[in-house]
Design a protein around this motif. Sequence first.
Motif, short mmCIF file in Angstrom:
data_model
loop_
_atom_site.label_atom_id
_atom_site.label_comp_id
_atom_site.label_asym_id
_atom_site.label_seq_id
_atom_site.Cartn_x
_atom_site.Cartn_y
_atom_site.Cartn_z
N LYS A 100 0.81 -1.22 0.00
CA LYS A 100 0.00 0.00 0.00
C LYS A 100 0.85 1.27 0.00
O LYS A 100 0.33 2.36 -0.25
CB LYS A 100 -0.96 0.00 1.20
N ASP A 135 -2.68 0.61 -7.83
CA ASP A 135 -4.08 0.37 -7.54
C ASP A 135 -4.21 -1.09 -7.10
O ASP A 135 -4.02 -2.00 -7.90
CB ASP A 135 -4.91 0.65 -8.80
N ASP A 156 -10.41 4.59 6.25
CA ASP A 156 -9.62 5.38 5.30
C ASP A 156 -8.75 4.48 4.43
O ASP A 156 -7.52 4.54 4.47
CB ASP A 156 -8.74 6.41 6.06
N GLU A 182 -7.57 3.03 0.73
CA GLU A 182 -7.46 3.19 -0.72
C GLU A 182 -7.34 1.80 -1.32
O GLU A 182 -6.71 0.93 -0.75
CB GLU A 182 -6.24 4.04 -1.08
#
Length: 248
Positions: free
Chosen positions: A25, A30, A119, A121
């Motif tokens: 991460k 992605d 939080d 992604e």
Amino acid sequence: LVVIMKKIIIFGGGSGLSQMLKGLKLFPIDITAVVSVSDNGGSTLRLRKDFKIPAVGDISKVLMAMSNTDQDIVNLMNYRFKQSKSLGNHSIKNLLLTALLEQKGDFANAIPVLSKLLDIEGKVLPITEDNAELIGITCDGKRIYGETGITKCQKRIAKITYDKEVKVNPEVLKEIKEADLIIFSSGSLLTSIIPNIIIEDVVKAIKESKAPKLYICNLVTQPGETDDFKVSDHVKLLNEYLGEGTIN
């Protein structure tokens, strides 16, 4: 300057996948993490029995690994009620995900809420929404039920399957198709990695993908699962389910 974010899909279970994601991460990529939902140990087993839901433990563990929230929230989510008989060693994160499943009806609608809270992604996807039990079939044909039982089994496991037909999460197929790299994580080979690749549609999508297929092998063997395995034995077993030569 145009930065093209590469799409990675990574398959795994709980601990091994979580550790990898803590590092991955940090990179400008992605990430989609696909998690097996067949765990049947501890808190997860009791929640599965009480609420008739797929396993939440590995999903919540992976969500925490991908979280960018502060340490106080992390500590709260990992907190367990050790002194309470009624709350019997359940972690806050497992209870929250179970509550969201009750409210929203499935992982597809529950996970985004917890992802927003933490939080996160990237994406965390269960391999299936089905509440299925993992079965290990030994070389002499004995059926061993449940992830915990498979790991504790003293006999060599010849095949891993489910106790019923399992439908793949359609989002997983979409992410496989769009991936620039497919990774099979370190972790329990029989009970964390292979449960993702015993679904026919998943194997078909992986084989059709032109993305490289990478396996991150465990540093040590796992008692009850990969005793005396070499690296080549790990890869050979994966290719038995994926098709010869699939792992690059």
